[in-house]
Design an enzyme around this catalytic site. Sequence first.
Site, PDB file in Angstrom:
ATOM      1  N   ASP A  64      -6.253  -6.700  -1.556  1.00 14.77           N
ATOM      2  CA  ASP A  64      -5.625  -6.506  -0.234  1.00 14.77           C
ATOM      3  C   ASP A  64      -6.112  -7.541   0.784  1.00 14.77           C
ATOM      4  O   ASP A  64      -6.239  -7.256   1.977  1.00 14.77           O
ATOM      5  CB  ASP A  64      -5.919  -5.094   0.296  1.00 14.77           C
ATOM      6  CG  ASP A  64      -5.509  -4.020  -0.688  1.00 14.77           C
ATOM      7  OD1 ASP A  64      -6.243  -3.010  -0.782  1.00 14.77           O
ATOM      8  OD2 ASP A  64      -4.487  -4.204  -1.378  1.00 14.77           O
TER       9      ASP A  64
ATOM     10  N   GLY B  29       8.000   5.074  -7.630  1.00  6.84           N
ATOM     11  CA  GLY B  29       8.986   4.045  -7.362  1.00  6.84           C
ATOM     12  C   GLY B  29       9.800   4.202  -6.096  1.00  6.84           C
ATOM     13  O   GLY B  29      10.912   3.673  -6.002  1.00  6.84           O
TER      14      GLY B  29
ATOM     15  N   HIS C  30       0.734  -2.311   1.003  1.00 10.46           N
ATOM     16  CA  HIS C  30      -0.461  -1.465   1.058  1.00 10.46           C
ATOM     17  C   HIS C  30      -0.266  -0.451   2.181  1.00 10.46           C
ATOM     18  O   HIS C  30       0.146  -0.839   3.292  1.00 10.46           O
ATOM     19  CB  HIS C  30      -1.723  -2.310   1.293  1.00 10.46           C
ATOM     20  CG  HIS C  30      -2.971  -1.493   1.333  1.00 10.46           C
ATOM     21  ND1 HIS C  30      -3.552  -0.968   0.191  1.00 10.46           N
ATOM     22  CD2 HIS C  30      -3.725  -1.072   2.365  1.00 10.46           C
ATOM     23  CE1 HIS C  30      -4.615  -0.266   0.529  1.00 10.46           C
ATOM     24  NE2 HIS C  30      -4.751  -0.307   1.844  1.00 10.46           N
TER      25      HIS C  30
ATOM     26  N   ARG D  45      -8.402  -6.504 -22.951  1.00 13.49           N
ATOM     27  CA  ARG D  45      -7.846  -6.787 -21.633  1.00 13.49           C
ATOM     28  C   ARG D  45      -7.296  -8.222 -21.587  1.00 13.49           C
ATOM     29  O   ARG D  45      -6.238  -8.475 -21.027  1.00 13.49           O
ATOM     30  CB  ARG D  45      -8.908  -6.605 -20.544  1.00 13.49           C
ATOM     31  CG  ARG D  45      -8.484  -7.003 -19.155  1.00 13.49           C
ATOM     32  CD  ARG D  45      -7.278  -6.262 -18.620  1.00 13.49           C
ATOM     33  NE  ARG D  45      -7.495  -4.840 -18.484  1.00 13.49           N
ATOM     34  CZ  ARG D  45      -6.894  -4.083 -17.568  1.00 13.49           C
ATOM     35  NH1 ARG D  45      -6.040  -4.627 -16.749  1.00 13.49           N
ATOM     36  NH2 ARG D  45      -7.109  -2.797 -17.487  1.00 13.49           N
TER      37      ARG D  45
ATOM     38  N   ASN E  61       9.183   2.852  -3.247  1.00 11.98           N
ATOM     39  CA  ASN E  61       9.303   1.508  -2.639  1.00 11.98           C
ATOM     40  C   ASN E  61      10.294   0.659  -3.418  1.00 11.98           C
ATOM     41  O   ASN E  61      11.081  -0.082  -2.838  1.00 11.98           O
ATOM     42  CB  ASN E  61       7.937   0.823  -2.580  1.00 11.98           C
ATOM     43  CG  ASN E  61       7.136   1.263  -1.378  1.00 11.98           C
ATOM     44  OD1 ASN E  61       7.396   0.841  -0.267  1.00 11.98           O
ATOM     45  ND2 ASN E  61       6.183   2.138  -1.604  1.00 11.98           N
TER      46      ASN E  61
HETATM   47  C1  GRF Z   1       2.791   3.578  -1.984  1.00 11.20           C
HETATM   48  O1  GRF Z   1       2.124   4.418  -1.083  1.00 11.20           O
HETATM   49  C2  GRF Z   1       2.322   2.168  -1.785  1.00 11.20           C
HETATM   50  O2  GRF Z   1       1.953   1.862  -0.465  1.00 11.20           O
HETATM   51  C3  GRF Z   1       1.118   2.098  -2.644  1.00 11.20           C
HETATM   52  O3  GRF Z   1       1.386   2.901  -3.771  1.00 11.20           O
HETATM   53  C4  GRF Z   1       2.375   3.853  -3.421  1.00 11.20           C
HETATM   54  C5  GRF Z   1       3.527   3.651  -4.374  1.00 11.20           C
HETATM   55  O4  GRF Z   1       4.472   4.591  -4.159  1.00 11.20           O
HETATM   56  N1  GRF Z   1       0.838   0.730  -3.028  1.00 11.20           N
HETATM   57  P1  GRF Z   1       5.896   4.416  -4.906  1.00 11.20           P
HETATM   58  O5  GRF Z   1       5.610   4.283  -6.390  1.00 11.20           O
HETATM   59  O6  GRF Z   1       6.534   3.174  -4.348  1.00 11.20           O
HETATM   60  O7  GRF Z   1       6.638   5.670  -4.553  1.00 11.20           O
END
Ligand code: GRF
Length: 208
Positions: A151, A12, A110, A66, A14
């Site tokens: 992506d 988490g 990404h 699913r 991000n």
């Molecule tokens: C990040 O590297 C993001 O780019 C990718 O997954 C990772 C998540 O990291 N999609 P976090 O959970 O946000 O630390």
Amino acid sequence: MLDIAVLVSGGGTNLQAVIDAVESGGITNTRITGVISNNKNAYALERAKEHGIKSICVSPKDFPSRAEFNQGFLEAVDALEPDLVVLAGFLVVIPPEMIEKYRNRMINIHPSLIPSFCGTGYYGLKVHEAALSRGVKVVGATVHFVDEGTDTGPIILQKAVEVEQGDTPEVLQRRVMEQAEWKILPRAIDLIANGRVKVEDGKTVILQ
Ligand code: GRF
């Protein structure tokens, strides 16, 4: 006010960057209405709780099929009534009906400069291992709208990061997070919250 739901699977960082930017005013006109993870142990859920943000776990393991997970997951997202869905390290395949419902209202971060090192099998450290294996000198991160592909949706923002001599995948991953991901994800949300992102002919236009 842009109501956002953030979908997470792991640490988490991000999500934390988005929370911090909303709280500091780096992101304006935005409210996080909830955080959903497929992984009950995701530290991202703790980060949400620490900031008083509704956090729930909806895991495929909790459903007999699913298809039933897809339905339950979409219901959980809809219940947050998001204007924008943010995938921040979310590792579960998004149900097709959800992609249609949230077309151009769902974004993903990404850890590469799409179209390099992306698509099926390119996630987490694998992206950085591939970049180092290829010997590229510049990597980076991309925020894009989510479509039916992996992506492949319209790119919103990208930021480049230098590869340094002796980088390991872990060191490079951290630099890409610090110098790119944690900057462009909040920035993209702020642009969307302030009506400055349009999609035309499958490409984004950023209004000044
Ligand atoms: C990040 O590297 C993001 O780019 C990718 O997954 C990772 C998540 O990291 N999609 P976090 O959970 O946000 O630390």
